[in-house]
Design a protein around this motif. Structure first.
Motif, PDB file in Angstrom:
ATOM      1  N   TRP A  28       0.841  -1.198   0.000  1.00 26.03           N
ATOM      2  CA  TRP A  28       0.000   0.000   0.000  1.00 26.03           C
ATOM      3  C   TRP A  28       0.875   1.247   0.000  1.00 26.03           C
ATOM      4  CZ3 TRP A  28      -4.780   1.559  -0.983  1.00 26.03           C
ATOM      5  CH2 TRP A  28      -5.107   2.873  -0.652  1.00 26.03           C
ATOM      6  N   GLY A  29       1.901   1.225   0.856  1.00 24.66           N
ATOM      7  CA  GLY A  29       2.772   2.396   0.974  1.00 24.66           C
ATOM      8  C   GLY A  29       3.317   2.809  -0.366  1.00 24.66           C
ATOM      9  N   HIS A  30       3.895   1.860  -1.092  1.00 22.44           N
ATOM     10  CA  HIS A  30       4.481   2.191  -2.388  1.00 22.44           C
ATOM     11  C   HIS A  30       3.427   2.679  -3.379  1.00 22.44           C
ATOM     12  CE1 HIS A  30       8.647   1.193  -1.895  1.00 22.44           C
ATOM     13  NE2 HIS A  30       8.378   0.005  -1.408  1.00 22.44           N
ATOM     14  N   MET A  31       2.336   1.931  -3.489  1.00 26.30           N
ATOM     15  CA  MET A  31       1.331   2.291  -4.486  1.00 26.30           C
ATOM     16  C   MET A  31       0.698   3.636  -4.159  1.00 26.30           C
ATOM     17  SD  MET A  31      -0.588  -1.272  -5.322  1.00 26.30           S
ATOM     18  CE  MET A  31      -1.283  -0.795  -6.897  1.00 26.30           C
ATOM     19  N   PHE A  32       0.354   3.826  -2.872  1.00 32.27           N
ATOM     20  CA  PHE A  32      -0.309   5.074  -2.506  1.00 32.27           C
ATOM     21  C   PHE A  32       0.604   6.271  -2.694  1.00 32.27           C
ATOM     22  CE2 PHE A  32      -3.314   7.764  -0.572  1.00 32.27           C
ATOM     23  CZ  PHE A  32      -2.580   8.716   0.123  1.00 32.27           C
ATOM     24  N   TRP A  33       1.829   6.164  -2.225  1.00 30.18           N
ATOM     25  CA  TRP A  33       2.699   7.332  -2.295  1.00 30.18           C
ATOM     26  C   TRP A  33       3.204   7.589  -3.699  1.00 30.18           C
ATOM     27  CZ3 TRP A  33       1.849  10.892   0.796  1.00 30.18           C
ATOM     28  CH2 TRP A  33       1.571  10.662   2.148  1.00 30.18           C
ATOM     29  N   PHE A  34       3.251   6.563  -4.540  1.00 32.30           N
ATOM     30  CA  PHE A  34       3.590   6.802  -5.940  1.00 32.30           C
ATOM     31  C   PHE A  34       2.586   7.770  -6.547  1.00 32.30           C
ATOM     32  CE2 PHE A  34       5.804   6.010  -9.741  1.00 32.30           C
ATOM     33  CZ  PHE A  34       4.907   5.892 -10.770  1.00 32.30           C
ATOM     34  N   PHE A  35       1.328   7.649  -6.118  1.00 31.61           N
ATOM     35  CA  PHE A  35       0.307   8.635  -6.497  1.00 31.61           C
ATOM     36  C   PHE A  35       0.426   9.863  -5.614  1.00 31.61           C
ATOM     37  CE2 PHE A  35      -3.690  10.791  -6.238  1.00 31.61           C
ATOM     38  CZ  PHE A  35      -4.055  10.807  -4.892  1.00 31.61           C
ATOM     39  N   GLY A  36       0.620   9.626  -4.311  1.00 29.08           N
ATOM     40  CA  GLY A  36       0.491  10.686  -3.317  1.00 29.08           C
ATOM     41  C   GLY A  36       1.462  11.816  -3.475  1.00 29.08           C
ATOM     42  N   HIS A  37       2.696  11.512  -3.922  1.00 26.79           N
ATOM     43  CA  HIS A  37       3.585  12.637  -4.047  1.00 26.79           C
ATOM     44  C   HIS A  37       3.293  13.523  -5.261  1.00 26.79           C
ATOM     45  CE1 HIS A  37       6.527  15.289  -2.637  1.00 26.79           C
ATOM     46  NE2 HIS A  37       6.696  15.532  -3.912  1.00 26.79           N
ATOM     47  N   PRO A  38       3.166  12.962  -6.463  1.00 30.05           N
ATOM     48  CA  PRO A  38       2.746  13.831  -7.578  1.00 30.05           C
ATOM     49  C   PRO A  38       1.463  14.588  -7.262  1.00 30.05           C
ATOM     50  CG  PRO A  38       3.417  11.698  -8.403  1.00 30.05           C
ATOM     51  CD  PRO A  38       3.450  11.601  -6.916  1.00 30.05           C
ATOM     52  N   GLU A  39       0.577  13.978  -6.466  1.00 29.79           N
ATOM     53  CA  GLU A  39      -0.669  14.639  -6.098  1.00 29.79           C
ATOM     54  C   GLU A  39      -0.420  15.992  -5.451  1.00 29.79           C
ATOM     55  OE1 GLU A  39      -3.755  14.698  -6.271  1.00 29.79           O
ATOM     56  OE2 GLU A  39      -4.608  15.468  -4.411  1.00 29.79           O
ATOM     57  N   VAL A  40       0.654  16.131  -4.648  1.00 26.46           N
ATOM     58  CA  VAL A  40       0.831  17.416  -3.979  1.00 26.46           C
ATOM     59  C   VAL A  40       1.201  18.497  -4.979  1.00 26.46           C
ATOM     60  CG1 VAL A  40       1.571  16.173  -1.921  1.00 26.46           C
ATOM     61  CG2 VAL A  40       3.265  17.419  -3.244  1.00 26.46           C
ATOM     62  N   TYR A  41       1.831  18.114  -6.078  1.00 29.05           N
ATOM     63  CA  TYR A  41       2.114  19.120  -7.107  1.00 29.05           C
ATOM     64  C   TYR A  41       0.875  19.418  -7.927  1.00 29.05           C
ATOM     65  CZ  TYR A  41       6.727  18.272  -5.454  1.00 29.05           C
ATOM     66  OH  TYR A  41       7.796  18.145  -4.615  1.00 29.05           O
ATOM     67  N   VAL A  42      -0.013  18.440  -8.067  1.00 30.81           N
ATOM     68  CA  VAL A  42      -1.323  18.706  -8.666  1.00 30.81           C
ATOM     69  C   VAL A  42      -2.026  19.793  -7.861  1.00 30.81           C
ATOM     70  CG1 VAL A  42      -3.616  17.704  -9.017  1.00 30.81           C
ATOM     71  CG2 VAL A  42      -1.604  16.426  -9.684  1.00 30.81           C
ATOM     72  N   LEU A  43      -1.883  19.712  -6.524  1.00 33.22           N
ATOM     73  CA  LEU A  43      -2.535  20.685  -5.659  1.00 33.22           C
ATOM     74  C   LEU A  43      -1.883  22.056  -5.738  1.00 33.22           C
ATOM     75  CD1 LEU A  43      -2.811  18.338  -2.579  1.00 33.22           C
ATOM     76  CD2 LEU A  43      -4.682  19.044  -4.057  1.00 33.22           C
ATOM     77  N   LEU A  44      -0.585  22.064  -5.906  1.00 36.91           N
ATOM     78  CA  LEU A  44       0.162  23.311  -5.857  1.00 36.91           C
ATOM     79  C   LEU A  44       0.114  24.100  -7.155  1.00 36.91           C
ATOM     80  CD1 LEU A  44       2.313  25.195  -4.513  1.00 36.91           C
ATOM     81  CD2 LEU A  44       4.007  23.788  -5.658  1.00 36.91           C
TER      82      LEU A  44
END
Lengths: 233, 95, 790
Positions: free
Chosen positions: C234-250
């Motif tokens: 879960w950690g790998h799969m979620f954060w693989f999305f989760g980090h680019p997501e913060v740039y989507v937000l920014l």
């Protein structure tokens, strides 16, 4: 307040280094930023710049060397910071090769910490360890050096074991055993050293009891620890 | 006519690849350690053919090839990290 | 706007400006909801040992605050401005696919309603933090159905986003006006390009992680509860999305800040030609840093040190952009109107957040920071400071364009001052709490955290209530504010050259033609003689509305709700969905034309809009299946270390049955490309025959698969047998769903071919479907050996 463990001391030094770098960099950036905001504010009598944007027009501007200079500066800065980080990381990640270390199994569960000693003693909610003892070197036997090596896991969900005052942390993951270690410099129990009260906490949301998942730390002298270890008291 | 011939040729390549894959799978011992890699290589080749010929359409997918390269670049680190993190040091035994 | 009844207009519009306004109101609604949730848990934390919220209520509040803000507020608020202004900024009349655009909005609303209804699903909603770590996310530890409902709501939202992404990328690449080269685009549009590209690759990864989670929760697979998969998967799969997501937000807010700094200092953006490549580098790098969220998980230290380095590297392009932004001010004549104040504030707050980010890149310092309020402080400075504040700047900036009226400057400035005070009171002290764990519902007085938490809570209330000033200001001014002139700020993007608000097709004077000296308008002879208020170009009819997007969204929402809550709703929802698809298909067949490109199209000169859209969608699919394959690889390689023996080839699955099915599917691929050649050559029978053959082969493939699954179940190889069985069923199941969806679409293509007056008319649809069908084949070509032969 002096650090209670070498790990905390070294962490504090690295943190200070980063703070200094941050203050200098942010200071410089904010300095230029505010200077420009004040210097170039609209004043009566000063005309609009000739290349002011208007609909459909945005002139080219700027020196591309900016990117190269900034990159070089930052890489140099990061090089320095990273070397120091990796050095501390090596220290934090690798328990010393110490025959007199104490191994404790740490099992996080909903919602508490269970500590299992090599002789089978188990306690929930309190971690009792021997204080750092520099006379107990690797050539001596029958003593505890104070090095505590923790084998950390979870009995159920994803927890995270942390001792904030020592700057030690490791995730407690079901099905895995993660290792962390520390050396406690100061003898005390929560009554005598208030920081040892609830010194151990969980740092990953693990259900409704996450806030209550803490444990006390008891750092005992060789004799007191020996008596605890043999009698379980 | 030329188009049909092209597609039929690719189809034969796909079928041939499939047959070779099945043969390798049935008789792994002859290939030893390379069996898995060989099968995956054939699969990759098949995908490339499908991509470049079947999905080609009327207009060359040059820019979309760039997309493909970039998407591989980003998914690849995930693969590598996943593989690498699997090789994890275990300390002690579960109590 | 056309003289429509308001209900018809707002329910059925496909005009990008109206859709933008819908996004604006809905995202701000969710902002208030999520903000109120924050105020509840800040009240709980204001004093030690508080009992305002129960522990489970606290956990639900914290979780939904995060999920709502990140996924239902920030990006949709960016989408509101993107919808309204990107088409105008590029010089287009509307989005490439107006009905899909409306669909994205209505599905977003449906997903948000589904998310909110999860609170009432009995047992409460998701309470495991927005990061949804395993195995807390399993039914064993979190049985409430509300959690699963939140998962489905997320997947529905992802569908909306992916459609929107395709739409925007095709629009921006293909519908630019003559002379509007990519480099000439405003920074907001550029940032929206990168936001869309990030969403295209990151969101499908989230969907694949959610698929595995939903499989665990609803179908009994064991991905995240077994030791073979577990929390690290879960950690790998979620954060693989989760980090680019913060740039989507920014990025959207960050892009607005750039344009505003330039406009209000009356100087061109500094080094725009450097800023754009920096954004590109940062976007690509954003996929290589995710494990800094996993520094304490005990995985390989050398791997984590690599991530330490990549995380530091990503700050370099951002630093360059920040400095370029600051240098933009030099030599200027700065006007401190409210939009500029917020832009300056946003940049300042982002700098602070960026600096604390460097601390978080350190794998050693993380032993102190992980799981504490330091992290909370960092990400609120970057996301709320950099992202949200920039978006609010945009709201003030574009308000006169959208409404034609000016807001109260004085109230705007008051809002800014209170906003900044509240923001810093709220978030700065969190950096001092780096010993306090996150997400704890209470703490005792002896910890000493009381006073700082009280300050934070006071800041929260000040910050929250300051937004009321803005709402009051804008709502009142929209009706009663003084009229604003067309270009109150001296902006450079094309929306400032059109009336406020812009007419239906944006450019009343004709096609904008952009050059180094400015923009002129080229009047176009109107094809149908209508649309005096500004249409140009192709044959876009007066059907600037459609009733199907909202119906599809309603059907999807009801069906997903019913999936968990009861068969009647599921059947109702599916029925509505089917009727909506049929209705939509009919509408398309009646001759709606797609808006065609008339200006800049580089680099997609030779690819048509719908083709390009399909290709972009395919790449989202590559990310989706890619991460599922990644999960397979992880599970496969991890198994021996946990003592689980992966089934050997032939042990469970019949290789030849699988091979036979592969032949079936690949042959359907051949018949599909033959359909295309027949269509181009004008062979009506050949076209029909090939399409029918493709359908038959595809259907046969699925029937075969159903039998296969049945056999496997009977032999004891079920969903919950092992991760090997789970991943087999998920991979073939998801692939099968793609085949079924393809067969449904193929039905439409066959009907279209039947009704077309010539085969070349149908060849467009045939080609597009062929691309999709090719992808289905290509995925299977990997699935088959992975699952059957290796």
């Amino acid at each position: 307040m002096p650090a209670l463990a070498p790990s905390a001391e070294q962490w504090q030094s690295l943190f200070t280094l980063y703070i200094i770098a941050a203050v200098i960099v942010a200071g410089a950036v904010f300095g230029i930023f505010f200077y420009f905001l004040v210097r170039y504010r609209r004043k009566p009598g000063v005309p609009e710049p000739k290349d002011a944007p208007r609909v459909g027009v945005m002139a080219d501007r700027g020196n591309p060397a900016l990117a190269a200079i900034l990159t070089a500066l930052l890489v140099a800065l990061f090089f320095g910071l990273t070397l120091n980080t990796f050095a501390l990381n090596a220290f934090l990640q690798n328990p010393p090769n110490d025959p007199n270390a104490l191994y404790v199994d740490v099992i996080g569960f909903q919602w508490g910490w269970r500590f299992v000693y090599p002789n089978g003693h188990q306690i929930i909610g309190t971690l009792k360890v021997p204080v750092a003892n520099s006379t107990c070197t690797s050539s001596v036997r029958g003593c505890w050096s104070g090095t505590v090596i923790l084998n950390i896991t979870s009995a159920d969900v994803f927890h995270s074991f942390g001792i904030a005052i020592f700057k030690i942390k490791r995730d407690a993951i079901p099905g895995r055993v993660n290792q962390a270690w520390f050396l406690a410099d100061k003898v005390g129990i929560p009554d005598t050293v208030p920081q040892y009260l609830e010194a151990i906490r969980c740092y990953e949301l693990c259900g409704t009891g996450h806030a209550l998942m803490f444990a006390d730390l008891w750092v005992l002298s060789q004799d007191n620890f020996l008596s605890f270890y043999t009698t379980g008291a | 006519m030329i188009d049909e011939a092209k597609y039929a040729a690719v189809y034969s390549i796909l079928m041939l690849g499939l047959i070779v894959e099945l043969l390798i799978a049935v008789d792994r011992s002859a290939f030893g350690a390379f069996a898995g890699a060989a099968i995956l290589a054939i699969a990759a080749l098949q995908a490339v053919f499908i991509f470049l010929v079947y999905m080609h359409g009327r207009f060359g997918p040059r820019p979309v090839t760039v997309f493909a390269a970039i998407s591989l670049l980003t998914v690849l680190p995930l693969f590598i990290a996943l593989l690498y993190s699997v090789v994890m040091p275990h300390h002690g035994s579960l109590p | 706007m056309v003289d429509w009844h308001p209900l018809k207009r707002w329910l059925f519009t496909t005009n990008h400006k109206d859709v933008g306004i819908l996004y604006l109101f809905t995202s701000l609604y969710f902002f208030v909801a999520a903000g109120l949730l924050a105020l509840t848990f800040r009240t709980q934390l204001a004093v030690p040992s508080n009992t305002f919220l129960q522990p489970d209520e606290y956990n639900q509040a914290v979780t939904t605050h995060g999920l709502l803000m990140l996924l239902w507020v920030l990006t949709p608020l960016g989408a509101a401005f993107a919808n309204y202004f990107v088409p105008i900024q590029i010089g287009a009349r509307d989005m490439a696919f107006p009905r899909l655009n409306a669909l994205s909005y209505w599905v977003y609303l449906a997903s948000g309603l589904l998310a909110l209804s999860s609170f009432f699903a009995g047992g409460g909603t998701a309470d495991w933090g927005w990061t949804t770590y395993a195995p807390l996310n399993s039914t064993e530890f979190s049985p409430a159905v509300g959690g699963s409902m939140m998962g489905l709501a997320l997947m529905l939202l992802m569908a909306s986003s992916i459609v929107s992404t395709v739409n925007f990328l095709v629009t921006i690449f293909r519908l630019r006006a003559p002379g509007m080269s990519l480099m000439r685009l405003p920074l907001f549009t550029w940032c929206w390009i990168f936001t869309s590209l990030l969403m295209l690759w990151a969101f499908p990864s989230f969907v694949s992680a959610l698929s595995l989670l939903v499989a665990d929760r609803a179908f009994g697979t064991v991905f995240f509860t077994s030791t073979q998969g577990g929390p690290l998967l879960w950690g790998h799969m979620f954060w693989f999305f989760g980090h680019p997501e913060v740039y989507v937000l920014l990025l959207p807010g960050f892009g607005i800040v750039g344009d505003l700094l330039s406009t209000f200092s009356r100087r061109p953006l500094y080094a725009k030609k450097i800023i754009i490549p920096c954004l590109a580098i940062a976007s690509i790098l954003s996929f290589t840093v995710w494990a800094h969220h996993m520094f304490m998980t005990g995985i390989s230290q050398s791997l984590l040190e690599a991530f330490n380095i990549t995380t530091e590297l990503i700050s370099i392009p951002f630093a360059i952009i920040v400095v370029a932004y600051i240098f933009t001010l030099s030599g200027g004549r700065i006007r401190f109107a409210t939009p500029m104040l917020f832009a300056v504030g946003s940049l300042g707050l982002f700098i602070i957040g960026g600096v604390t980010g460097v601390f978080n890149s350190s794998v050693a310092l993380d032993t102190g920071f992980r799981g504490t309020f330091w992290v909370v402080g960092h990400f609120h400075y970057t996301i709320v400071g950099g992202g949200l504040t920039g978006l609010f700047a945009g709201l003030y900036y574009w308000f006169p364009k959208i409404t034609g009226r000016m807001y109260s400057e004085r109230l705007g400035k008051v809002h800014f001052v209170i906003y900044m005070i509240g923001f810093n009171l709220l978030y700065f002290p969190m950096h001092l709490l780096y010993d306090m764990p996150r997400r704890i519902f209470t703490y005792d007085a002896i910890s000493g955290w009381g006073p700082i938490n009280l300050i934070i809570t006071i800041g929260a209330f000040i910050f929250g209530f300051s937004q009321l000033i803005m709402f009051a200001n804008l709502l009142w001014s929209a009706r009663r504010g003084p009229e604003a002139n067309q270009d109150p700020w001296g902006g450079y993007s094309l929306e400032w050259g059109v009336p406020s608000p812009p007419p239906e097709f944006n450019f009343p004077e004709g096609v904008p033609v952009v050059s180094a000296t400015g923009v002129t308008y080229r009047p176009v002879a109107l094809a149908d003689g209508g649309h005096a208020n500004g249409s140009y170009g192709a044959e876009y009819g007066e059907e600037h509305w459609s009733r199907w997007p909202i119906v599809v969204a309603a059907g999807a929402g009801i069906a997903l709700w019913g999936l968990l809550m009861g068969l009647p709703a599921l059947l109702l929802g599916t029925g509505i969905l089917t009727a909506a698809f049929v209705g939509w298909g009919h509408e398309s067949l009646r001759g709606r034309e797609v808006i065609e490109a008339i200006g800049e199209k580089w680099p997609f000169d030779r690819l048509e809009n719908v083709s390009l859209g399909m290709w972009i969608f395919i790449f989202g699919e590559i990310a989706f299946f890619g991460t599922l394959f990644g999960a397979y690889v992880f599970l496969r390689m991890n198994s021996p270390l946990t003592g689980f023996v992966w089934p050997r080839p032939g042990e469970v699955h019949n290789i030849f049955w699988g091979g036979f099915n592969t032949i079936i599917l690949l042959t359907s691929g051949l018949t599909m490309v033959f359909a295309l050649t027949f269509a181009r050559r004008g062979s009506y029978r050949g076209l029909q025959g090939s399409l029918v053959a493709t359908f038959a082969l595809g259907a046969f493939f699925m029937v075969n698969k159903a039998f296969e699954w049945h056999e496997l179940f009977a032999s004891g190889f079920t969903f919950s047998t092992s991760t090997a069985s789970g991943i087999y069923y998920v991979l073939t199941g998801v692939h099968g769903a793609h085949v079924i969806a393809g067969l449904v679409a193929l039905t439409y293509v066959m009907v279209k071919a039947l009704k077309a007056s010539s085969t070349t008319q149908a060849s467009g649809a045939v080609e597009i479907f062929g691309i999709y069908w090719g992808m289905v084949d290509a995925v299977w070509v990997f699935l088959f050996p992975l699952l059957y032969l290796l």
